[in-house]
Design a protein around this motif. Structure first.
Motif, PDB file in Angstrom:
ATOM      1  N   GLY A 112     -11.660   6.209   5.971  1.00  0.00           N
ATOM      2  CA  GLY A 112     -11.168   5.797   8.097  1.00  0.00           C
ATOM      3  C   GLY A 112     -11.422   4.950   7.751  1.00  0.00           C
ATOM      4  O   GLY A 112     -11.332   4.028   8.502  1.00  0.00           O
ATOM      5  N   GLU A 113     -11.499   3.273   6.630  1.00  0.00           N
ATOM      6  CA  GLU A 113     -12.168   2.354   7.591  1.00  0.00           C
ATOM      7  C   GLU A 113     -10.941   1.337   6.372  1.00  0.00           C
ATOM      8  O   GLU A 113     -10.260   1.735   5.280  1.00  0.00           O
ATOM      9  CB  GLU A 113     -13.175   1.736   7.295  1.00  0.00           C
ATOM     10  CG  GLU A 113     -14.375   2.487   7.600  1.00  0.00           C
ATOM     11  CD  GLU A 113     -16.092   1.990   7.911  1.00  0.00           C
ATOM     12  OE1 GLU A 113     -15.874   1.066   7.019  1.00  0.00           O
ATOM     13  OE2 GLU A 113     -16.554   2.281   8.555  1.00  0.00           O
ATOM     14  N   ALA A 147     -10.169  -6.656  19.577  1.00  0.00           N
ATOM     15  CA  ALA A 147     -11.308  -6.975  19.256  1.00  0.00           C
ATOM     16  C   ALA A 147     -12.140  -5.357  19.456  1.00  0.00           C
ATOM     17  O   ALA A 147     -12.880  -5.517  17.663  1.00  0.00           O
ATOM     18  CB  ALA A 147     -11.956  -8.359  20.357  1.00  0.00           C
ATOM     19  N   ALA A 148     -11.280  -4.621  19.539  1.00  0.00           N
ATOM     20  CA  ALA A 148     -12.532  -3.092  19.586  1.00  0.00           C
ATOM     21  C   ALA A 148     -12.246  -2.492  18.402  1.00  0.00           C
ATOM     22  O   ALA A 148     -13.752  -2.196  18.414  1.00  0.00           O
ATOM     23  CB  ALA A 148     -12.514  -2.756  21.567  1.00  0.00           C
ATOM     24  N   SER A 149     -11.524  -3.259  17.842  1.00  0.00           N
ATOM     25  CA  SER A 149     -11.483  -2.161  16.153  1.00  0.00           C
ATOM     26  C   SER A 149     -12.137  -3.140  15.372  1.00  0.00           C
ATOM     27  O   SER A 149     -12.040  -2.098  14.356  1.00  0.00           O
ATOM     28  CB  SER A 149     -10.011  -2.081  16.248  1.00  0.00           C
ATOM     29  OG  SER A 149      -9.370  -3.439  15.538  1.00  0.00           O
ATOM     30  N   ILE A 150     -12.711  -4.113  15.612  1.00  0.00           N
ATOM     31  CA  ILE A 150     -13.890  -4.947  15.047  1.00  0.00           C
ATOM     32  C   ILE A 150     -15.351  -3.747  13.990  1.00  0.00           C
ATOM     33  O   ILE A 150     -15.472  -3.853  15.656  1.00  0.00           O
ATOM     34  CB  ILE A 150     -13.003  -6.365  14.928  1.00  0.00           C
ATOM     35  CG1 ILE A 150     -12.240  -6.870  14.311  1.00  0.00           C
ATOM     36  CG2 ILE A 150     -14.126  -6.864  13.652  1.00  0.00           C
ATOM     37  CD1 ILE A 150     -11.939  -8.286  15.076  1.00  0.00           C
ATOM     38  N   LYS A 151     -15.680  -3.359  13.433  1.00  0.00           N
ATOM     39  CA  LYS A 151     -16.275  -2.720  13.388  1.00  0.00           C
ATOM     40  C   LYS A 151     -18.024  -4.314  12.732  1.00  0.00           C
ATOM     41  O   LYS A 151     -18.932  -3.337  13.113  1.00  0.00           O
ATOM     42  CB  LYS A 151     -16.144  -0.706  12.432  1.00  0.00           C
ATOM     43  CG  LYS A 151     -15.548  -0.494  13.298  1.00  0.00           C
ATOM     44  CD  LYS A 151     -15.205   0.763  11.971  1.00  0.00           C
ATOM     45  CE  LYS A 151     -14.887   2.331  12.423  1.00  0.00           C
ATOM     46  NZ  LYS A 151     -15.316   3.575  11.888  1.00  0.00           N
ATOM     47  N   ARG A 152     -17.438  -4.635  12.442  1.00  0.00           N
ATOM     48  CA  ARG A 152     -18.625  -4.784  10.932  1.00  0.00           C
ATOM     49  C   ARG A 152     -17.651  -6.172  10.379  1.00  0.00           C
ATOM     50  O   ARG A 152     -16.267  -6.049  10.435  1.00  0.00           O
ATOM     51  CB  ARG A 152     -18.489  -4.823  10.009  1.00  0.00           C
ATOM     52  CG  ARG A 152     -19.871  -3.417  10.282  1.00  0.00           C
ATOM     53  CD  ARG A 152     -20.551  -2.572   9.151  1.00  0.00           C
ATOM     54  NE  ARG A 152     -19.473  -2.202   8.093  1.00  0.00           N
ATOM     55  CZ  ARG A 152     -18.862  -0.986   8.463  1.00  0.00           C
ATOM     56  NH1 ARG A 152     -18.818   0.168   9.297  1.00  0.00           N
ATOM     57  NH2 ARG A 152     -18.836  -0.615   7.424  1.00  0.00           N
ATOM     58  N   ALA A 190     -11.532   0.166  11.847  1.00  0.00           N
ATOM     59  CA  ALA A 190     -11.246   1.410  11.833  1.00  0.00           C
ATOM     60  C   ALA A 190      -9.775   2.033  11.146  1.00  0.00           C
ATOM     61  O   ALA A 190      -8.672   0.780  11.762  1.00  0.00           O
ATOM     62  CB  ALA A 190     -10.656   2.016  13.126  1.00  0.00           C
ATOM     63  N   ALA A 191      -9.029   2.225  10.050  1.00  0.00           N
ATOM     64  CA  ALA A 191      -7.878   2.125   9.670  1.00  0.00           C
ATOM     65  C   ALA A 191      -7.074   2.840  10.317  1.00  0.00           C
ATOM     66  O   ALA A 191      -7.275   3.979  11.681  1.00  0.00           O
ATOM     67  CB  ALA A 191      -7.876   3.063   8.343  1.00  0.00           C
ATOM     68  N   PRO A 192      -5.902   2.339  10.936  1.00  0.00           N
ATOM     69  CA  PRO A 192      -4.782   3.017  11.724  1.00  0.00           C
ATOM     70  C   PRO A 192      -3.941   4.199  10.890  1.00  0.00           C
ATOM     71  O   PRO A 192      -3.420   4.875  10.121  1.00  0.00           O
ATOM     72  CB  PRO A 192      -4.158   1.946  11.812  1.00  0.00           C
ATOM     73  CG  PRO A 192      -3.537   1.330  10.460  1.00  0.00           C
ATOM     74  CD  PRO A 192      -5.378   1.301   9.747  1.00  0.00           C
ATOM     75  N   ALA A 193      -4.116   5.132  12.334  1.00  0.00           N
ATOM     76  CA  ALA A 193      -3.147   6.477  12.035  1.00  0.00           C
ATOM     77  C   ALA A 193      -2.162   6.001  12.739  1.00  0.00           C
ATOM     78  O   ALA A 193      -2.205   5.464  13.590  1.00  0.00           O
ATOM     79  CB  ALA A 193      -4.399   7.720  13.450  1.00  0.00           C
ATOM     80  N   LEU A 194      -1.337   6.555  11.270  1.00  0.00           N
ATOM     81  CA  LEU A 194      -0.014   6.155  12.087  1.00  0.00           C
ATOM     82  C   LEU A 194       1.059   7.693  12.211  1.00  0.00           C
ATOM     83  O   LEU A 194       1.105   8.644  11.758  1.00  0.00           O
ATOM     84  CB  LEU A 194       1.106   5.648  10.634  1.00  0.00           C
ATOM     85  CG  LEU A 194       0.850   4.330   9.868  1.00  0.00           C
ATOM     86  CD1 LEU A 194       0.962   4.034   9.109  1.00  0.00           C
ATOM     87  CD2 LEU A 194       0.357   2.873  11.344  1.00  0.00           C
ATOM     88  N   ARG A 195       1.189   7.614  13.468  1.00  0.00           N
ATOM     89  CA  ARG A 195       2.533   8.115  14.137  1.00  0.00           C
ATOM     90  C   ARG A 195       3.766   7.893  14.198  1.00  0.00           C
ATOM     91  O   ARG A 195       3.994   6.733  14.564  1.00  0.00           O
ATOM     92  CB  ARG A 195       1.876   9.049  15.793  1.00  0.00           C
ATOM     93  CG  ARG A 195       1.928   7.597  16.007  1.00  0.00           C
ATOM     94  CD  ARG A 195       1.752   8.212  18.340  1.00  0.00           C
ATOM     95  NE  ARG A 195       1.388   6.069  18.942  1.00  0.00           N
ATOM     96  CZ  ARG A 195       3.072   6.327  19.208  1.00  0.00           C
ATOM     97  NH1 ARG A 195       4.255   7.563  19.212  1.00  0.00           N
ATOM     98  NH2 ARG A 195       3.270   5.827  19.635  1.00  0.00           N
ATOM     99  N   ALA A 196       4.672   8.919  14.431  1.00  0.00           N
ATOM    100  CA  ALA A 196       6.235   8.888  14.806  1.00  0.00           C
ATOM    101  C   ALA A 196       6.476   8.948  16.531  1.00  0.00           C
ATOM    102  O   ALA A 196       5.437   9.003  16.729  1.00  0.00           O
ATOM    103  CB  ALA A 196       6.581  10.027  14.266  1.00  0.00           C
ATOM    104  N   PRO A 197       7.240   7.352  16.115  1.00  0.00           N
ATOM    105  CA  PRO A 197       7.720   7.761  17.720  1.00  0.00           C
ATOM    106  C   PRO A 197       8.326   8.792  18.892  1.00  0.00           C
ATOM    107  O   PRO A 197       8.514   9.453  17.563  1.00  0.00           O
ATOM    108  CB  PRO A 197       8.798   6.351  17.916  1.00  0.00           C
ATOM    109  CG  PRO A 197       9.331   6.329  16.177  1.00  0.00           C
ATOM    110  CD  PRO A 197       8.244   6.816  14.940  1.00  0.00           C
ATOM    111  N   VAL A 206       2.698  -6.559  15.216  1.00  0.00           N
ATOM    112  CA  VAL A 206       4.032  -5.599  14.268  1.00  0.00           C
ATOM    113  C   VAL A 206       3.456  -4.284  15.233  1.00  0.00           C
ATOM    114  O   VAL A 206       2.232  -3.861  15.111  1.00  0.00           O
ATOM    115  CB  VAL A 206       4.210  -5.300  13.945  1.00  0.00           C
ATOM    116  CG1 VAL A 206       5.658  -6.803  12.716  1.00  0.00           C
ATOM    117  CG2 VAL A 206       3.687  -4.358  12.334  1.00  0.00           C
ATOM    118  N   ASP A 207       4.180  -2.837  15.607  1.00  0.00           N
ATOM    119  CA  ASP A 207       3.408  -1.671  15.803  1.00  0.00           C
ATOM    120  C   ASP A 207       4.251  -1.140  14.272  1.00  0.00           C
ATOM    121  O   ASP A 207       5.438  -1.077  14.107  1.00  0.00           O
ATOM    122  CB  ASP A 207       3.952  -0.743  16.711  1.00  0.00           C
ATOM    123  CG  ASP A 207       3.495  -2.132  17.925  1.00  0.00           C
ATOM    124  OD1 ASP A 207       1.758  -1.892  18.010  1.00  0.00           O
ATOM    125  OD2 ASP A 207       4.194  -1.898  18.987  1.00  0.00           O
TER     126      ASP A 207
END
Lengths: 245, 245
Positions: B4-5, B22-27, B77-84, B152-153
């Motif tokens: 998950g990272e 910025a909040a997504s950066i853990k370390r 955190a690894a992005p969770a990809l979803r469908a549009p 990009v998204d």
């Protein structure tokens, strides 16, 4: 590239070299899987008493100096790059030949990628400067070019700015890719053949080269990503200046 | 990408992530040379009690899992990809947003290169299929994208052909890149937003995806080199369909 020999890896690249200049292939090595596809080449090599051999994958990697050999490796004489003569420049201009000048592209993969794209768009002449910062056609470039380096003639000149001036004198419109320039789709002087100059990955065009060009061109972007990779920018400009016509 | 990272390497990519989320950066880890350039990021991380550290080059390579870390590594955190959603597709069409669909691009470097070019040309949406043959945004793609994956998204759908039909229903002109199609500079239906579909490096577009497109486009070549690299072909088509306007 060592000792005046060069290894060309991958079936597309080896086939392109065979089609263009079979006599330059000194030795040919391939793995079992690829052996089914190289009958004609082996026959020609046998007739001229040259070496070809099916080897184990591990030995092939050793010969190639890389695991990215694509199942086949040709050993050829390394090309001696020379400068074009003034008469050649005039002949190119008369035939309207597209020319690509690479001002110290340092990454061999970028050189190979640009050669592949140049070959695809029918850009038959690539000119490099005799500068240690400029990648030369070697193993990695031949592999990435997928036969593109067989479709173009590669030249080498002492100074690129002098060649830009010589091309302009021969009748060329020389467009240099720069961070600030005109839109690439703006037409140059109608009817003049076009040469494109791409600069170093980090530093761009040398000041004297940029100053010598007849115009500078820039690919307009959204501003959200700073720059394009040079092989991508080169492809867009080759399409716009040469491929689109 | 493990547990998950995800590691993002290189100053351009890390800076782009910091600016966007910025909040997504853990370390955050960096070498001595890079430490001079990351003061603002470290200050922000300190304020939210997150880890940042200057480490030896050897340790940085270990953290990055690669020597190609560019002096800095962010763990996110690894992005969770979803469908549009259908409503999103309508909103994209209403805003005339450019969309890039990647039909099983398998090489992570090609994914990263395409994301960089997409970001450069203001193509803000990339859609991947949920297919094991499709590269996902991971370390290599983020590194090659040079910040493009932050511009990009990225979405993921169960089937790309169904999405092509949904885009057309929402008002899109969907152009698929194919070995045989119309010239890319031929205009689609005027005023309709455009989506571009690029196929797998070896096999091209899946038959059902190609059949669903509103048109197929081909970059005409000289015939001397068989094909363009997909990241190069994608760049030429993005310029022609989106950048040139």
């Amino acid at each position: 590239m060592k000792g005046g020999e060069l290894t060309i890896c991958g079936l597309a690249a080896v086939r392109a070299r065979f089609a263009r200049d079979a006599a330059s292939i000194k030795r040919l090595f391939f793995d079992r899987e690829t052996s089914r596809k190289v009958g004609a080449m082996c026959k020609a090599l046998a007739e001229s008493k040259r070496v070809y051999r099916c080897v184990e994958t591990a030995e092939l990697a050793k010969i190639a100096g890389s695991i990215h050999h694509g199942g086949i490796v040709a050993i050829v004489a390394a090309p001696a790059l020379r400068a074009p003569t003034a008469a050649e420049l005039k002949a190119w201009a008369a035939r309207g030949e597209a020319v690509l000048l690479l001002d110290r592209i340092g990454n061999a993969h970028n050189l190979g990628a640009l050669a592949r794209t140049a070959g695809f768009f029918g850009v038959n002449k690539i000119v490099l400067p005799d500068d240690p910062a400029a990648a030369r056609p070697g193993e990695a470039a031949f592999r990435v070019a997928e036969g593109g380096l067989e479709a173009v003639d590669v030249f080498c000149v002492p100074g690129l700015a002098a060649l830009v001036r010589a091309l302009i004198a021969a009748g060329y419109d020389v467009a240099g890719a720069a961070a600030r320039g005109g839109r690439p789709e703006a037409k140059g002087r109608e009817g003049r053949p076009v040469a494109l100059v791409l600069g170093n990955e980090e530093h761009g065009l040398a000041a004297d080269v940029a100053a010598a060009c007849s115009r500078l061109v820039t690919i307009p972007g959204s501003g959200r990503v700073e720059s394009l990779n040079v092989s991508v920018a080169g492809a867009v400009l080759m399409w716009e200046l040469f491929g689109r016509r």
